[in-house]
Every structure is written in structure tokens, then in C-alpha cells.
Design an enzyme around this catalytic site. Structure first.
Site, PDB file in Angstrom:
ATOM      1  N   PRO A   2     -25.869  18.646  18.326  1.00 39.04           N
ATOM      2  CA  PRO A   2     -25.707  17.277  18.814  1.00 39.04           C
ATOM      3  C   PRO A   2     -26.011  17.139  20.298  1.00 39.04           C
ATOM      4  O   PRO A   2     -26.368  18.100  20.980  1.00 39.04           O
ATOM      5  CB  PRO A   2     -24.236  17.011  18.533  1.00 39.04           C
ATOM      6  CG  PRO A   2     -23.595  18.345  18.785  1.00 39.04           C
ATOM      7  CD  PRO A   2     -24.592  19.372  18.310  1.00 39.04           C
ATOM      8  N   TRP A   3     -25.798  15.912  20.793  1.00 37.97           N
ATOM      9  CA  TRP A   3     -26.161  15.583  22.173  1.00 37.97           C
ATOM     10  C   TRP A   3     -25.048  15.783  23.185  1.00 37.97           C
ATOM     11  O   TRP A   3     -25.294  15.779  24.386  1.00 37.97           O
ATOM     12  CB  TRP A   3     -26.647  14.140  22.263  1.00 37.97           C
ATOM     13  CG  TRP A   3     -25.831  13.117  21.529  1.00 37.97           C
ATOM     14  CD1 TRP A   3     -26.136  12.559  20.323  1.00 37.97           C
ATOM     15  CD2 TRP A   3     -24.593  12.512  21.934  1.00 37.97           C
ATOM     16  NE1 TRP A   3     -25.172  11.652  19.948  1.00 37.97           N
ATOM     17  CE2 TRP A   3     -24.217  11.603  20.929  1.00 37.97           C
ATOM     18  CE3 TRP A   3     -23.769  12.647  23.050  1.00 37.97           C
ATOM     19  CZ2 TRP A   3     -23.046  10.840  21.000  1.00 37.97           C
ATOM     20  CZ3 TRP A   3     -22.608  11.899  23.125  1.00 37.97           C
ATOM     21  CH2 TRP A   3     -22.252  11.005  22.119  1.00 37.97           C
TER      22      TRP A   3
ATOM     23  N   LYS B  48     -33.117  22.852  16.043  1.00 30.68           N
ATOM     24  CA  LYS B  48     -33.508  21.440  16.093  1.00 30.68           C
ATOM     25  C   LYS B  48     -32.405  20.712  16.878  1.00 30.68           C
ATOM     26  O   LYS B  48     -31.359  20.367  16.337  1.00 30.68           O
ATOM     27  CB  LYS B  48     -33.658  20.868  14.678  1.00 30.68           C
ATOM     28  CG  LYS B  48     -34.345  19.486  14.652  1.00 30.68           C
ATOM     29  CD  LYS B  48     -33.370  18.405  15.037  1.00 30.68           C
ATOM     30  CE  LYS B  48     -34.035  17.038  15.173  1.00 30.68           C
ATOM     31  NZ  LYS B  48     -33.108  16.059  15.801  1.00 30.68           N
ATOM     32  N   PRO B  49     -32.613  20.501  18.196  1.00 27.23           N
ATOM     33  CA  PRO B  49     -31.604  19.799  18.983  1.00 27.23           C
ATOM     34  C   PRO B  49     -31.666  18.299  18.762  1.00 27.23           C
ATOM     35  O   PRO B  49     -32.624  17.773  18.187  1.00 27.23           O
ATOM     36  CB  PRO B  49     -31.980  20.168  20.422  1.00 27.23           C
ATOM     37  CG  PRO B  49     -33.445  20.450  20.375  1.00 27.23           C
ATOM     38  CD  PRO B  49     -33.764  20.925  18.983  1.00 27.23           C
TER      39      PRO B  49
ATOM     40  N   GLU C 257     -32.464  14.568  19.453  1.00 27.38           N
ATOM     41  CA  GLU C 257     -33.609  13.975  20.140  1.00 27.38           C
ATOM     42  C   GLU C 257     -33.235  13.435  21.520  1.00 27.38           C
ATOM     43  O   GLU C 257     -34.108  13.206  22.362  1.00 27.38           O
ATOM     44  CB  GLU C 257     -34.215  12.847  19.298  1.00 27.38           C
ATOM     45  CG  GLU C 257     -33.287  11.700  18.975  1.00 27.38           C
ATOM     46  CD  GLU C 257     -32.504  11.899  17.685  1.00 27.38           C
ATOM     47  OE1 GLU C 257     -32.060  10.873  17.117  1.00 27.38           O
ATOM     48  OE2 GLU C 257     -32.337  13.056  17.249  1.00 27.38           O
TER      49      GLU C 257
ATOM     50  N   GLU D 230     -19.628  22.444  11.783  1.00 23.42           N
ATOM     51  CA  GLU D 230     -18.605  22.128  12.776  1.00 23.42           C
ATOM     52  C   GLU D 230     -18.702  20.631  13.000  1.00 23.42           C
ATOM     53  O   GLU D 230     -19.621  20.146  13.641  1.00 23.42           O
ATOM     54  CB  GLU D 230     -18.850  22.930  14.055  1.00 23.42           C
ATOM     55  CG  GLU D 230     -17.634  22.998  14.962  1.00 23.42           C
ATOM     56  CD  GLU D 230     -17.582  21.850  15.947  1.00 23.42           C
ATOM     57  OE1 GLU D 230     -16.887  20.846  15.634  1.00 23.42           O
ATOM     58  OE2 GLU D 230     -18.219  21.940  16.997  1.00 23.42           O
TER      59      GLU D 230
ATOM     60  N   CYS E  83     -15.902  16.596  19.959  1.00 26.10           N
ATOM     61  CA  CYS E  83     -15.373  16.638  18.595  1.00 26.10           C
ATOM     62  C   CYS E  83     -13.886  16.967  18.576  1.00 26.10           C
ATOM     63  O   CYS E  83     -13.167  16.580  17.661  1.00 26.10           O
ATOM     64  CB  CYS E  83     -16.154  17.660  17.768  1.00 26.10           C
ATOM     65  SG  CYS E  83     -16.184  19.317  18.487  1.00 26.10           S
TER      66      CYS E  83
ATOM     67  N   GLN F 193     -24.173   4.801  20.830  1.00 27.61           N
ATOM     68  CA  GLN F 193     -22.782   5.235  20.905  1.00 27.61           C
ATOM     69  C   GLN F 193     -21.960   4.272  21.755  1.00 27.61           C
ATOM     70  O   GLN F 193     -20.806   3.971  21.428  1.00 27.61           O
ATOM     71  CB  GLN F 193     -22.702   6.649  21.475  1.00 27.61           C
ATOM     72  CG  GLN F 193     -21.307   7.248  21.472  1.00 27.61           C
ATOM     73  CD  GLN F 193     -20.729   7.393  20.079  1.00 27.61           C
ATOM     74  OE1 GLN F 193     -21.453   7.513  19.099  1.00 27.61           O
ATOM     75  NE2 GLN F 193     -19.411   7.383  19.974  1.00 27.61           N
TER      76      GLN F 193
ATOM     77  N   GLU G 268     -13.316   8.598  13.589  1.00 29.61           N
ATOM     78  CA  GLU G 268     -13.694   9.187  14.877  1.00 29.61           C
ATOM     79  C   GLU G 268     -14.483   8.176  15.706  1.00 29.61           C
ATOM     80  O   GLU G 268     -15.547   7.720  15.312  1.00 29.61           O
ATOM     81  CB  GLU G 268     -14.531  10.443  14.653  1.00 29.61           C
ATOM     82  CG  GLU G 268     -14.829  11.190  15.936  1.00 29.61           C
ATOM     83  CD  GLU G 268     -15.596  12.479  15.701  1.00 29.61           C
ATOM     84  OE1 GLU G 268     -15.295  13.464  16.388  1.00 29.61           O
ATOM     85  OE2 GLU G 268     -16.490  12.495  14.836  1.00 29.61           O
TER      86      GLU G 268
END
Length: 492
Positions: A150-151, A175-176, A178, A250, A284, A331, A385
């Protein structure tokens, strides 16, 4: 402005599509880099490269000690370039530079730890219950591992996967997000400099539905390690299951931070604030549900409001900044939507609850630290969340009520207990349904110990020896020492 190609087979490869994605700095809104918009063709190239490298004797016959040496060298390079890497990550996600720099320096420690562990992953000789047979167990790498990350903490959360996977002899395709691909592409360059063979460490970039799905479903991929939301994790697990791939997930959390009346008040205040407002709540493990013993509820909330309203909010490049921007526009809007949902459900907003505007807030992607009281677990704000600086506070009267409230969640990533009573601390730790329980602290992690969740917070563990085992498979070897069999028709 730098344009980042993809790292495939030790080379910088442009996307098959010929298209690029802008990387936008959350504070200023400026485009500071471009990344390749990869697709299924690029995914196939990367996986084929990783598979060939896994089979190549240059990597497959390399000793575990030598693999450890490469990991140690990579750790040294990360330490050397820590400031540069931190600046790049901060530009991607708007996290405070002080926190990012600390995280990047800690990333090097993950590589050092697994460098040392690489040649200490032992098999076993089993005292088998049959005469004339020698049995031993060996642990072998899985093959090609896909890491989808994730970012919010790209270098840290990806290294939690890269370091153990490579230490165990796997090859990897990253694969991070974007939004935060540049720091992982910089890490790939350091891996080449460290001397990793071509194809062992690949990084492909793009949107999840265009390249991520192709990676997960590729027939040559043995395992998928994913960090992200629970709904995304569910999709990954379903796709991986169709081809019996192993997974580590995770995922998210709705972690409970329980403060008893006998706790060190000031220490608990600091811990509650760190739990939800650190990294602007974009973690998280955020302690987004604060459970307060009723006798201290009002005083505790009042003190929290006083502290957060004095927080330094602004440019994440400023070392004095305590709360930075929200990483993405999507977000940012999601958090504002949840604030309105909480208000509509009857929660009382005692501070924050709105976006921040003004010159010091750049393009305006900031949300004031927000605290809601008069909440309960039937509210969406207490069950879903938010992934932002939004706290739901709930009072409790008894220890058992606190535990029931804490465990009343589909998530189980983390929890915390604040008390000076050791018996109470252990009693609660034993009964909390969470993969990590902190006592009188919050947000502590280490490469030496496992991290992961219960329930919808995921499966598998990252960190420690348990984290290495996620990238290994056991093989049982039977050697006959008495070759004559009296009856070949009867199972030996």
C-alpha cells in the site's frame, strides 16, 4: 521531473502500453515524478524473469550465507541513502519526514536481521517410529513471490516481505501502490548495486486491475504477500485460491486502546494520541477505538482535546510538523464522508470534524484531528476502518465489559491495555482477540517478532522467524537403512 521505468530482469523497462502515471505530492499537489503504467504483458515479463532467476544456479545454488551477505549489503546501501529515500517517500504520501526517516533507517535493520537468519533456518532429524528408516525435514523456498503493497508506508511494509522472501531463497516481483512507487523503484536500483542476480528482485508498476490481477493469477507465481484493506485482501485470497497459491494477508484494523483508571494518566494520553493521530491515522494498526474507564472519561477526553488542538499541522517536510496531509484525494474524501456518517449516527464531535484550509495547508488535503464521544459499537464509525485521524471514544464500567467491547469487531490486528496492575495487563492480553497486544505503549513493531491479525485483519505473520517460515515449504525425506522388505503388499 524523474520518469521511472520498471525493473524487470535487472533492466529498466518501459511499459508495453507506452503510458505513464503522474506521481503527485500530497501537500503541494505538484507532479514530481512519473511511473510506468504496466499491464498484463509487463506482469508476464516480470514473473517469467523471476521464475528464470529462481531456476538459475547462480541464485538457486547460492549458499544461504552468500544470500545473507547480499541482504547485508543492501541494508548498508539503505542506511547510506536513508535521507534520500525518506525524502522520496515523503513526497509520495505526505508522511512527516521525521517519521519516514526513522522508518527507512529501520528498514535497513530488517535486511540485517534476515541476513543473519538466512543460514540459520535449520531442518530437523526426526526420531521416526519405524525401524530401519532415517527421516529428516528440509525447508525449501517456494519460488516466485508477488508482493503487493500500500501507499502509507511503502518501503517499510514492502521490506517486511522482501527481506524474508529473499533470505529464504525465493525471487520476488513487487507491485507497489500506484501512489507510492518511486521509493520501491529506488530500492530495486540499490538491490542491483548490492549484487543481487538479475531477475531476483523485480518491480512493476501500475493500477491494480491492470497489472496486479495479472500477477496474482499468473501460473508461475507460488505465493502472494499482500498488505491493504480487508476487501482487497479477500479478493486476493479468492484469486490465489483458484490456483492453490499460498498467501500472506496483512489487512486493516479497528484496534481498541483500553485505558483503565489506574493507568499512568500522562503516559496513556501520549499513547492514545500516538495510536490514532500518528501518521494522520493512516496506519492499519491505528488505535481508532478508545475505551476509557468511566471515572476518567471526561478528564481524559478534555486533556486529549487540549493536546491535539495544539498540534503542529502542516508541511510534512518541516521537522516540527506533527500531523501531515492525507495521502490521496480519494482517501481525503472518504474520511470526510465517515465524519459525516458519525455525526448522522448521533456521535458528538468534541474537536476537529472538518477539513483544514489556509496557506500552511498547501492544496488543502488536511483533516483536523477529530475526536467523537457518545459512540458505541453499533455505529459504523466504531466498526469500519476509516484510515484517518478520527477517534471514537467509548466509556466502560468493568474489565469484562471492556474486553467484550474490544472484541466486538470483525477485525483483530492490534489492541492496547493501559494499567499499572500486572495481573490485569496479563489477563486482558490473554483474552484480547488481536495479533498484537501492547501494554502501556502503542505502535511498537520489530523485525524480531511477528506481526499480523486475527479475523478480517488477515492471515500469516510478518517479522521474526515466523515471518521467514511464511516463505518456506517443508519436505520430509525418508532414507531406508534396511532395504529388505518382508511383504511388499503391506504399507511400511
Amino acid at each position: 521531473m524523474k520518469r521511472y521505468a520498471m525493473m524487470i530482469d535487472g533492466n529498466w523497462e518501459e511499459p508495453a502500453s507506452g503510458q505513464w502515471i503522474d506521481s503527485v505530492e500530497p501537500y503541494s499537489g505538484d507532479v514530481f515524478a512519473q511511473i510506468a503504467r504496466g499491464d498484463a504483458a509487463d506482469a508476464d515479463r516480470a514473473v517469467q524473469s523471476a521464475h528464470a532467476a529462481f531456476k538459475n544456479p547462480v541464485w538457486s545454488e547460492m549458499t544461504a550465507t552468500a544470500r545473507g551477505g547480499l541482504l547485508r549489503k543492501l541494508g548498508d546501501l539503505i542506511e547510506r541513502d536513508a535521507q534520500r529515500l525518506a525524502d522520496i517517500e515523503r513526497s509520495c504520501n505526505g508522511k512527516n519526514i521525521t517519521e519516514v526517516l526513522g522508518q527507512v533507517k529501520n528498514v535497513a535493520q530488517w535486511f540485517y536481521y534476515y541476513a543473519g537468519l538466512a543460514d540459520k533456518i535449520h531442518g530437523a532429524v526426526v526420531p521416526i517410529n519405524k525401524a530401519g528408516v532415517f527421516n529428516y525435514i528440509r525447508y525449501e523456498p517456494l519460488g516466485v513471490v508477488v508482493a503487493i503493497t500500500p501507499w502509507n508506508s511503502p518501503l517499510a511494509l514492502t521490506s517486511w516481505k522482501i527481506a524474508p522472501a529473499l533470505a529464504c531463497g525465493n525471487t520476488i516481483v513487487v507491485k507497489p501502490s500506484e501512489y507510492t512507487s518511486p521509493p520501491l523503484l529506488e530500492l530495486a536500483a540499490l538491490a542491483l548495486e548490492a549484487g543481487f542476480p538479475k531477475g531476483v528482485f523485480n518491480v512493476v508498476t501500475g493500477f491494480g486491475n491492470e497489472i496486479g490481477s495479472a500477477l496474482i493469477e499468473h501460473k508461475l507465481v507460488a505465493k502472494v504477500a499482500f498488505t491493504g484493506g480487508d476487501q482487497g485482501g479477500q479478493k486476493v485470497a479468492e484469486a490465489a485460491a483458484r490456483n492453490f497459491k499460498k498467501v500472506t494477508l496483512e489487512l486493516g484494523g479497528k484496534s481498541a486502546n483500553i485505558v483503565f483508571a489506574d493507568a499512568d494518566f500522562d503516559q496513556a494520553i501520549r499513547g492514545a494520541i500516538a495510536g490514532i493521530f500518528g501518521a494522520a491515522g493512516q496506519t492499519c494498526m491505528a488505535g481508532s477505538r478508545l475505551l476509557l474507564e468511566r471515572s476518567i472519561h471526561d478528564r481524559f477526553v478534555a486533556r486529549m482535546v487540549e493536546v491535539v488542538e495544539a498540534a503542529h499541522i502542516g508541511n510534512p517536510a518541516d521537522e516540527q510538523t506533527q500531523v501531515g496531509p492525507i495521502a490521496t484525494k480519494a482517501q481525503f474524501q472518504k474520511i470526510l464522508d465517515y465524519i459525516e456518517i458519525a455525526k448522522s449516527e448521533g456521535a458528538t464531535c468534541v474537536t476537529g470534524g472538518h477539513a483544514l484550509t489556509g496557506e500552511q495547508f498547501g492544496q488543502g488535503q488536511f483533516i483536523a484531528p477529530t475526536i467523537f464521544t457518545n459512540t458505541h459499537n453499533a455505529m459504523r464509525i466504531c466498526q469500519e476502518e476509516v484510515f484517518g485521524p478520527v477517534l471514537a471514544v467509548m466509556p466502560f464500567d468493568t474489565l469484562e465489559e471492556a474486553l467484550e467491547m474490544a472484541n466486538d469487531s470483525d477485525f483483530g490486528l492490534a489492541a492496547a491495555v493501559w494499567t499499572t496492575d500486572l495481573h490485569k495487563a496479563i489477563y486482558c492480553s490473554d483474552r484480547l482477540e488481536a495479533g498484537t497486544v501492547w501494554v502501556n505503549n502503542y505502535r511498537a513493531t520489530s523485525f524480531t517478532t511477528p506481526f499480523g491479525g486475527y479475523k478480517r485483519s488477515g492471515m500469516g505473520r510478518e517479522g521474526g522467524i515466523e515471518g521467514a517460515r511464511e516463505y518456506l515449504q517443508a519436505k520430509s525425506v525418508w532414507i531406508t537403512t534396511q532395504p529388505n522388505r518382508s511383504n511388499p503388499f503391506v504399507l511400511g
